[in-house]
Scaffold this motif. Structure first.
Motif, mmCIF file in Angstrom:
data_model
loop_
_atom_site.group_PDB
_atom_site.id
_atom_site.type_symbol
_atom_site.label_atom_id
_atom_site.label_comp_id
_atom_site.label_asym_id
_atom_site.label_seq_id
_atom_site.Cartn_x
_atom_site.Cartn_y
_atom_site.Cartn_z
ATOM 1 N N ASP A 8 55.817 -21.983 -11.714
ATOM 2 C CA ASP A 8 54.715 -22.604 -11.956
ATOM 3 C C ASP A 8 55.974 -24.204 -11.787
ATOM 4 O O ASP A 8 55.685 -24.993 -12.049
ATOM 5 N N ILE A 67 46.088 -21.116 -15.656
ATOM 6 C CA ILE A 67 47.506 -19.291 -15.995
ATOM 7 C C ILE A 67 46.021 -19.369 -15.890
ATOM 8 O O ILE A 67 45.884 -17.953 -17.080
ATOM 9 N N SER A 69 45.734 -15.049 -15.573
ATOM 10 C CA SER A 69 46.842 -13.818 -15.578
ATOM 11 C C SER A 69 46.027 -12.981 -14.579
ATOM 12 O O SER A 69 46.634 -12.138 -13.559
ATOM 13 N N HIS A 92 60.973 -15.839 -18.086
ATOM 14 C CA HIS A 92 60.241 -15.466 -19.555
ATOM 15 C C HIS A 92 59.599 -17.368 -20.376
ATOM 16 O O HIS A 92 60.184 -17.510 -21.663
ATOM 17 N N ASP A 93 58.867 -17.468 -19.705
ATOM 18 C CA ASP A 93 57.738 -18.800 -20.166
ATOM 19 C C ASP A 93 56.607 -18.547 -20.508
ATOM 20 O O ASP A 93 55.895 -17.004 -20.299
ATOM 21 N N GLY A 94 55.617 -19.292 -21.273
ATOM 22 C CA GLY A 94 54.525 -18.958 -21.299
ATOM 23 C C GLY A 94 53.467 -18.646 -20.017
ATOM 24 O O GLY A 94 52.987 -17.993 -19.749
ATOM 25 N N THR A 95 54.052 -19.264 -18.506
ATOM 26 C CA THR A 95 53.432 -18.654 -17.413
ATOM 27 C C THR A 95 54.114 -17.496 -17.207
ATOM 28 O O THR A 95 53.075 -16.354 -16.947
ATOM 29 N N LYS A 97 55.113 -14.875 -18.962
ATOM 30 C CA LYS A 97 54.581 -13.844 -19.951
ATOM 31 C C LYS A 97 53.099 -13.754 -19.857
ATOM 32 O O LYS A 97 53.033 -12.445 -19.738
ATOM 33 N N ALA A 98 52.318 -14.305 -18.782
ATOM 34 C CA ALA A 98 51.029 -13.959 -18.790
ATOM 35 C C ALA A 98 50.741 -13.061 -17.625
ATOM 36 O O ALA A 98 49.951 -12.515 -17.176
ATOM 37 N N PRO A 101 54.157 -9.012 -16.745
ATOM 38 C CA PRO A 101 53.849 -7.567 -16.714
ATOM 39 C C PRO A 101 52.813 -6.827 -16.498
ATOM 40 O O PRO A 101 52.960 -5.677 -15.889
ATOM 41 N N VAL A 112 61.981 -6.563 -16.212
ATOM 42 C CA VAL A 112 63.118 -6.392 -17.576
ATOM 43 C C VAL A 112 62.612 -8.212 -17.876
ATOM 44 O O VAL A 112 62.411 -9.218 -16.878
ATOM 45 N N ALA A 113 62.364 -7.892 -19.154
ATOM 46 C CA ALA A 113 61.908 -9.646 -20.079
ATOM 47 C C ALA A 113 62.940 -10.140 -20.360
ATOM 48 O O ALA A 113 63.875 -9.154 -21.243
ATOM 49 N N GLY A 248 60.400 -17.237 -34.357
ATOM 50 C CA GLY A 248 59.723 -18.626 -33.922
ATOM 51 C C GLY A 248 60.302 -18.105 -32.491
ATOM 52 O O GLY A 248 60.403 -17.496 -31.125
ATOM 53 N N MET B 129 50.844 -5.368 -20.076
ATOM 54 C CA MET B 129 50.627 -4.514 -19.121
ATOM 55 C C MET B 129 49.007 -3.466 -19.270
ATOM 56 O O MET B 129 48.232 -3.152 -18.059
ATOM 57 N N PRO B 140 47.955 -14.648 -23.395
ATOM 58 C CA PRO B 140 48.872 -13.893 -24.669
ATOM 59 C C PRO B 140 49.064 -15.777 -25.407
ATOM 60 O O PRO B 140 48.963 -16.347 -24.530
ATOM 61 N N LEU B 141 50.110 -14.849 -25.879
ATOM 62 C CA LEU B 141 50.968 -16.204 -27.172
ATOM 63 C C LEU B 141 49.493 -17.079 -27.457
ATOM 64 O O LEU B 141 49.783 -18.620 -27.104
ATOM 65 N N PRO B 159 54.150 -23.319 -21.082
ATOM 66 C CA PRO B 159 54.844 -24.473 -21.217
ATOM 67 C C PRO B 159 54.494 -25.981 -21.062
ATOM 68 O O PRO B 159 53.660 -26.719 -20.927
#
Ligand SMILES: Cc1cc2nc3c(=O)[nH]c(=O)nc-3n(C[C@H](O)[C@H](O)[C@H](O)COP(=O)(O)OP(=O)(O)OC[C@H]3O[C@@H](n4cnc5c(N)ncnc54)[C@H](O)[C@@H]3O)c2cc1C
Ligand SMILES: Nc1ncnc2c1ncn2[C@@H]1O[C@H](COP(=O)(O)O)[C@@H](O)[C@H]1O
Lengths: 318, 246
Positions: A8, A67, A69, A92-95, A97-98, A101, A112-113, A248, B129, B140-141, B159
């Motif tokens: 990003d 973002i 997805s 492995h952040d909000g971007t 993770k969207a 996967p 692998v996350a 958290g 997935m 997500p989130l 972010p």
């Protein structure tokens, strides 16, 4: 045999995690004997500059500003296919993770996350990641031809000695956006907690939100991000995004300073991978001391001013 | 609205983390299993609230063996209408997602909700997935979910802040803190859960793309170095000169 790194790049500054992801990809590409193609979106400036961190090419979808997805998945998966990428690296952040996967499922690639180091490629392909909220690590073996890795922030030292990359627009069709952004609320101008190298964190021992000024002042002097324990966020003394622990944010800074936090197992889970932990608590029996490198038994109200004074002195000297 | 809530079972947050078989398997001996907090506190409760407000149904789905049935009953006690268990041992996130997608693909669910992540695998993978395998939008989130007719307004963590987004059903979403408040099941719920349907469906054929080969525990900490409270400033000096982290 190339590596695709999805980052990003929106905003005026290239996030530290993006620099790390590019460096991470460069190391894998060197092993595979190929190059790194950075994939990004929006109108981030200075994309040629991504070359410094290891990208030889940059592919950008300027039309995608948020973002989304599905669009981003198509962008990354199609680029990976064109580039014959063997490995796709995300953050492995909000971007990430969207997107990561989805990309993995689309390409039937093992994913692998939360990787915390470079893969071991001797013989197979194994990546170390966090499990049990940081209470343990696992080596995961990916057996599919294409592999997707989402990297945790602070996992690799950044290298920035490369030359400018060539930038091209993504030409393919990304379809229509099915998720539309109505509003964006930025969370202050402070340091992004997951990326922070120093974190000053405080708990219920602070007694109330009105006592946070010295915590913030210490953080400012140290160039640190602020964090808190879960009850502190639950009572709305501090915003939810500062809540660290098992339920958290999980962090792994170089230095974690905990003030008035007891060190419950669920709190430790999210912070025990910090390189150095310093604990300030008035109770000598507080469990946090068992997980600490440095400890002070004392009242936060008396200790914090001394820490702030010492930090000011240090800053004046350097 | 037809809700499908993904429920996974995880070791209790205070459970001892240990491994057997030469560190290749989690040692579940004596461990209490719970519903993954994100699935229970946020995903399930928000689905129930929306069903209570607007009508519809809440079905849970779990990929796992019969040892998951007790935690599935807990979700039913909190208020889900019925539960599905896909009888497969989870291998990797893709394996779980493929089983969920195979079950859900022709059932007409409007909203598929998962937790933000499991507290044992911490992948944040399964929901994304599932979305890809079902060709659905994915948010997500998410810390807030409201529905007006077919349209959802969602707040999600990105972010550097929070975004408010709009998406039309059907879609997939993962639930983070803030979406709802934990609900404690009452006696009536627990009694009712005993007779609610828990359907076991056979596993679909699914490929394994990755597998955990070995676990490690973090190295033990050195003894803590104590600093007297009246010389607290020393901490800053030590962090600078000795630990070299500030
Ligand atoms: C399923 C589950 C998940 C959880 N997830 C998390 C999580 O992700 N993160 C998290 O943080 N917690 C989590 N918790 C909560 C956790 O169990 C603890 O309750 C919590 O961490 C305690 O927060 P605390 O240390 O701030 O407060 P307390 O436990 O109240 O501790 C306050 C500490 O401050 C000290 N103190 C008091 N006054 C002073 C003073 N003047 N100066 C210095 N020290 C002082 C006290 O000695 C004490 O040690 C979870 C719990 C459960 C059940
Ligand atoms: N075995 C499972 N069965 C059903 N849902 C699951 C399973 N594993 C994970 N999930 C769902 O997917 C979410 C994310 O899991 P993970 O990708 O493992 O972090 C969880 O919060 C659950 O909602």
């Amino acid at each position: 045999m190339s590596v695709v790194v999805f980052i990003d790049t929106r905003g005026d500054k290239l996030p530290k995690a993006a620099q790390e992801a590019l460096t991470y990809g460069k190391h894998i590409a060197a092993k595979l004997g190929g190059g790194v193609t950075a994939v990004t979106f929006g109108d981030g400036a200075n994309l040629e500059g991504l070359g410094a961190f290891g990208a030889t090419k940059v592919v950008v979808a300027k039309g995608v500003k948020t973002i989304e997805s599905q669009q981003l998945t198509k962008l990354v998966a199609d680029t990976a296919t064109t580039e014959k990428a063997q490995v796709i690296v995300c953050v492995h952040d909000g971007t990430g993770k969207a997107v990561a996967p989805r990309v993995a499922a689309r390409l039937k690639a093992g994913h692998v996350a939360g990787a915390i180091g470079l893969p071991n490629m001797d013989g197979g392909f194994q990546v170390k990641r966090n499990v049990f909220s940081g209470k343990a690590q696992a080596w995961v073996s990916i057996t599919s031809p294409v592999k997707v890795i989402s990297m945790m922030a602070n996992s690799i030292p950044i290298e920035s000695n490369g030359s400018p990359a060539t930038v091209s627009d993504f030409g393919g069709d990304l379809g229509a956006a099915r998720v539309t952004v109505k509003e964006v609320r930025k969370s202050g101008g402070g340091i992004n907690l997951p990326e922070a190298e120093i974190v000053v964190s405080a708990g219920r021992g602070m007694k109330g939100p009105e006592f946070w000024a010295p915590v913030e002042e210490l953080a400012k002097e140290l160039g640190a991000a602020t964090a808190c324990s879960r009850p502190v966020a639950d009572m709305h003394w501090r915003p939810h995004h500062e809540h660290v622990g098992q339920t958290g944010v999980a962090i792994r800074p170089n230095c974690y300073i905990a003030i008035g936090i007891s060190g419950a197992i669920q709190h430790l889970a999210g912070v025990n991978q910090s390189k150095v932990i310093a604990v300030i608590n008035k109770d000598p029996e507080a469990p946090f001391f068992k997980a600490a490198d440095y400890g002070i038994i004392g009242d936060a109200a008396e200790v914090l001013p001394q820490l702030i004074a010492a930090a000011k002195k240090l800053n004046a000297e350097r | 609205m037809k809700f499908l809530v993904l429920i996974s079972q995880v070791p209790d947050t205070t459970a001892r983390i240990a491994f057997t078989n030469d560190n290749t398997q989690y040692d579940g001996n004596g461990v209490t299993w719970i519903v993954n907090p994100y699935d229970e506190w946020y995903a399930l409760v928000r689905a129930l609230e929306l069903k209570e407000a607007n009508g519809g149904s809440v079905t849970t789905i779990t990929v796992g063996g019969a040892d998951c049935d007790a935690t599935i009953r807990k979700a039913l006690a909190i208020g889900a209408d019925d539960a599905v268990r896909v009888d497969a041992q989870p291998t990797d996130a893709y394996g779980v997602a493929a089983q969920v997608a195979a079950y859900a693909k022709d059932k007409g669910f409007d909203v598929v909700i998962a937790g933000k992540e499991t507290i044992d695998h911490n992948g944040s993978q399964v929901a994304g997935m599932v979305a890809e395998l079902l060709d659905l939008p994915y948010v997500p989130l998410a810390s807030k979910l409201d529905m007006a007719g077919n349209t959802a307004t969602v707040e999600r963590d990105v972010p550097g802040g929070v975004e408010v987004v709009e998406v039309n059903a059907p879609f997939v979403i993962s639930a983070a803190k803030g979406m709802a408040e934990q609900r404690i099941p009452n006696m009536r719920g627990i009694m009712a859960a005993r007779t609610k349907p828990l359907t076991v469906v056979p596993a679909a054929p699914v490929e394994t793309l990755s597998s955990t080969v070995k676990f490690e525990l973090p190295p033990a900490k050195q003894a803590v170095k104590m600093i007297p409270a009246d010389q607290a400033g020393q901490l800053i000096e030590l962090l600078h000169t000795e630990a070299k982290v500030i």
